[in-house]
Design an enzyme around this catalytic site. Structure first.
Site, PDB file in Angstrom:
ATOM      1  N   LYS A  39       0.793  -1.242   0.000  1.00 46.07           N
ATOM      2  CA  LYS A  39       0.000   0.000   0.000  1.00 46.07           C
ATOM      3  C   LYS A  39       0.824   1.289   0.000  1.00 46.07           C
ATOM      4  CE  LYS A  39      -3.385  -0.986  -0.651  1.00 46.07           C
ATOM      5  NZ  LYS A  39      -3.697  -1.594  -1.981  1.00 46.07           N
ATOM      6  N   THR A  42       2.766   1.036  -4.939  1.00 52.62           N
ATOM      7  CA  THR A  42       3.390   0.098  -5.876  1.00 52.62           C
ATOM      8  C   THR A  42       2.875   0.327  -7.295  1.00 52.62           C
ATOM      9  OG1 THR A  42       2.914  -1.450  -4.067  1.00 52.62           O
ATOM     10  CG2 THR A  42       4.024  -2.346  -6.016  1.00 52.62           C
ATOM     11  N   LYS A  98       7.758  -6.818  -9.511  1.00 55.54           N
ATOM     12  CA  LYS A  98       7.411  -6.144  -8.255  1.00 55.54           C
ATOM     13  C   LYS A  98       7.619  -7.103  -7.082  1.00 55.54           C
ATOM     14  CE  LYS A  98       3.240  -5.268  -9.710  1.00 55.54           C
ATOM     15  NZ  LYS A  98       1.870  -4.778  -9.877  1.00 55.54           N
ATOM     16  N   THR A  99       7.842  -6.535  -5.928  1.00 55.92           N
ATOM     17  CA  THR A  99       7.901  -7.375  -4.726  1.00 55.92           C
ATOM     18  C   THR A  99       7.498  -6.579  -3.493  1.00 55.92           C
ATOM     19  OG1 THR A  99       9.209  -8.926  -3.438  1.00 55.92           O
ATOM     20  CG2 THR A  99      10.350  -6.936  -4.143  1.00 55.92           C
ATOM     21  N   HIS A 100       6.876  -7.290  -2.549  1.00 60.43           N
ATOM     22  CA  HIS A 100       6.628  -6.712  -1.221  1.00 60.43           C
ATOM     23  C   HIS A 100       7.592  -7.320  -0.190  1.00 60.43           C
ATOM     24  CE1 HIS A 100       3.195  -4.437  -2.373  1.00 60.43           C
ATOM     25  NE2 HIS A 100       2.331  -5.419  -2.441  1.00 60.43           N
ATOM     26  N   SER A 130      -4.567   2.516   4.546  1.00 60.54           N
ATOM     27  CA  SER A 130      -4.764   1.982   3.192  1.00 60.54           C
ATOM     28  C   SER A 130      -4.782   0.453   3.214  1.00 60.54           C
ATOM     29  CB  SER A 130      -3.637   2.494   2.288  1.00 60.54           C
ATOM     30  OG  SER A 130      -3.798   2.014   0.987  1.00 60.54           O
ATOM     31  N   SER A 220      -1.350  10.712 -12.598  1.00 65.95           N
ATOM     32  CA  SER A 220      -2.055  11.375 -11.495  1.00 65.95           C
ATOM     33  C   SER A 220      -3.131  10.415 -10.972  1.00 65.95           C
ATOM     34  CB  SER A 220      -2.703  12.670 -11.979  1.00 65.95           C
ATOM     35  OG  SER A 220      -3.771  12.352 -12.848  1.00 65.95           O
ATOM     36  N   PHE A 247      -9.827  -0.224  -5.317  1.00 66.36           N
ATOM     37  CA  PHE A 247      -8.372  -0.281  -5.160  1.00 66.36           C
ATOM     38  C   PHE A 247      -7.797   1.133  -5.133  1.00 66.36           C
ATOM     39  CE2 PHE A 247      -4.007  -0.449  -6.411  1.00 66.36           C
ATOM     40  CZ  PHE A 247      -3.513  -1.534  -5.701  1.00 66.36           C
ATOM     41  N   ARG A 249      -8.427   4.103  -3.925  1.00 62.87           N
ATOM     42  CA  ARG A 249      -9.396   4.523  -2.905  1.00 62.87           C
ATOM     43  C   ARG A 249      -9.443   6.041  -2.750  1.00 62.87           C
ATOM     44  NH1 ARG A 249      -9.334   5.365   2.609  1.00 62.87           N
ATOM     45  NH2 ARG A 249      -7.061   5.433   2.456  1.00 62.87           N
TER      46      ARG A 249
HETATM   47  P1  A3P Z   1      -5.226   4.688  -0.611  1.00 66.80           P
HETATM   48  O1  A3P Z   1      -5.824   3.404  -0.116  1.00 66.80           O
HETATM   49  O2  A3P Z   1      -4.742   5.555   0.511  1.00 66.80           O
HETATM   50  O3  A3P Z   1      -6.111   5.421  -1.544  1.00 66.80           O
HETATM   51  P2  A3P Z   1      -0.341  -0.114  -3.750  1.00 66.80           P
HETATM   52  O4  A3P Z   1      -0.362   0.101  -5.214  1.00 66.80           O
HETATM   53  O5  A3P Z   1       1.032  -0.227  -3.172  1.00 66.80           O
HETATM   54  O6  A3P Z   1      -1.232  -1.238  -3.339  1.00 66.80           O
HETATM   55  O7  A3P Z   1      -0.898   1.213  -3.059  1.00 66.80           O
HETATM   56  C1  A3P Z   1      -2.231   1.582  -3.194  1.00 66.80           C
HETATM   57  C2  A3P Z   1      -2.393   2.964  -2.617  1.00 66.80           C
HETATM   58  O8  A3P Z   1      -1.769   3.906  -3.521  1.00 66.80           O
HETATM   59  C3  A3P Z   1      -3.850   3.379  -2.515  1.00 66.80           C
HETATM   60  O9  A3P Z   1      -3.899   4.304  -1.434  1.00 66.80           O
HETATM   61  C4  A3P Z   1      -4.051   4.050  -3.865  1.00 66.80           C
HETATM   62  O10 A3P Z   1      -5.173   4.900  -3.934  1.00 66.80           O
HETATM   63  C5  A3P Z   1      -2.743   4.834  -3.955  1.00 66.80           C
HETATM   64  N1  A3P Z   1      -2.438   5.281  -5.323  1.00 66.80           N
HETATM   65  C6  A3P Z   1      -2.426   4.563  -6.451  1.00 66.80           C
HETATM   66  N2  A3P Z   1      -2.151   5.332  -7.511  1.00 66.80           N
HETATM   67  C7  A3P Z   1      -1.974   6.587  -7.045  1.00 66.80           C
HETATM   68  C8  A3P Z   1      -1.682   7.845  -7.647  1.00 66.80           C
HETATM   69  N3  A3P Z   1      -1.524   7.964  -8.959  1.00 66.80           N
HETATM   70  N4  A3P Z   1      -1.580   8.934  -6.855  1.00 66.80           N
HETATM   71  C9  A3P Z   1      -1.742   8.816  -5.518  1.00 66.80           C
HETATM   72  N5  A3P Z   1      -2.020   7.658  -4.886  1.00 66.80           N
HETATM   73  C10 A3P Z   1      -2.142   6.550  -5.635  1.00 66.80           C
END
Ligand code: A3P
Length: 287
Positions: A39, A42, A98-100, A130, A220, A247, A249
């Site tokens: 979160k 990625t 990718k990796t976590h 998140s 964006s 996703f 969010r």
């Molecule tokens: P939120 O749950 O706070 O909205 P990951 O890709 O590591 O799973 O992370 C997901 C988080 O990154 C989510 O956060 C998602 O909305 C946010 N995210 C994805 N793309 C984004 C972007 N272009 N700008 C800002 N936040 C982004």
């Protein structure tokens, strides 16, 4: 799906069962690893990288949904039985994976080949909020339970991928000796264009200003939220319960203020001070 453990780190059971395959993964020198605690952004990092590597060509980056374009190392090590070839083996070079995984679990072959790594980190409070929404919507993860218990589990390293603190500190430490570009979600939010340029330089690419502008716009939050190849809308409802969350969010810095009680915030800060003492990562919880 439940958790198992690898060297004390909780990971999803299928990863644990296939650990030997993950550990023995053979990286190639031109592989690029995008590493994050869950979160942290990625998918955002992935889109930026993909657009840079494709010179800002949005259509090329819509060739497949996010998870198929750049799979997670720890989720796709196993060749499907019929072909004997894994999704990672089939990817053309240069591969972006990718990796976590925390740094101590990254397969040695990445370091032996001096592979580049882009690490994206996000402040702990927004990360846990998140993660909570994600675990509630994601039917594959174990039931996250109520918020207060979830926060406790996050603080004590009991969620998938373990301690947030160890994760962010591990890559921070190693960036002195390895080819790691360390990005912060908050910087990316504040000044996305500058961060896109940092990624571009790290990838040894050079693009004209108008393409850099375009990549910044295409990555964006509002544009990615509407992009079906980036917003995980292709994942079936049987996996993601969208009545809980999407996703993509909120994508904000400081949403934790809407979730932490003052007492939770105080206890969290106390714990954080102890866990992060002696580190200098410039996290910000508000802009
Ligand atoms: P939120 O749950 O706070 O909205 P990951 O890709 O590591 O799973 O992370 C997901 C988080 O990154 C989510 O956060 C998602 O909305 C946010 N995210 C994805 N793309 C984004 C972007 N272009 N700008 C800002 N936040 C982004």
């Amino acid at each position: 799906c439940s958790f198992g453990q690898v060297k004390g780190v909780p990971l999803l059971e299928p990863t644990v069962q296939n650990w030997e395959l993950v550990e023995n993964f053979r990286a190639q020198p031109d592989d690029l690893l995008i590493a994050t605690y869950p979160k942290a952004g990625t998918t955002w990092t992935q889109e930026i990288v993909d657009l840079i590597l494709n010179d800002g060509d949005a259509e090329k980056c819509r060739r497949a949904p996010t998870h198929k374009r750049m799979p997670f190392l720890e989720m796709f090590p196993v060749p499907p039985l019929e072909s004997g070839v894994s999704q990672l083996d089939k990817m053309p070079s240069p591969r972006v994976i990718k990796t976590h995984l925390p740094i101590q679990l990254v397969p040695q072959s990445f370091w032996d080949n001096n592979c580049k790594v882009i690490y994206m980190a996000r402040n702990a409070k927004d990360s846990v909020v998140s993660y909570f929404y994600f675990d509630r919507m994601n039917r594959i993860q174990p039931d996250p339970g109520p918020w207060d218990q979830y926060l406790h589990k996050f603080m004590h390293g009991q969620l998938c991928c373990g301690y947030w603190c160890d994760h962010v500190k591990g890559y921070w430490r190693e960036k002195e000796t390895k080819r790691i570009l360390y990005l912060l979600y908050e910087d990316m939010k504040e000044n996305p264009r500058d961060e896109v340029i940092r990624v571009m330089r790290f990838l040894e690419h050079s693009l004209p200003d108008d393409i850099i502008d375009r990549i910044t716009e295409l990555t964006s939050f509002s544009t990615m939220k509407e992009n079906p190849m980036a917003n995980y809308s292709t994942i079936p409802d049987s996996v993601f319960d969208r009545s809980v969350s999407t996703f993509m969010r909120k994508g904000e810095v400081g949403d934790w203020l809407n979730h932490f009680s003052p007492e939770e915030s105080r206890l969290f800060d106390e714990h954080y001070e102890k866990m992060m003492s002696g580190t200098s990562i410039p996290f910000r919880t508000q802009l």
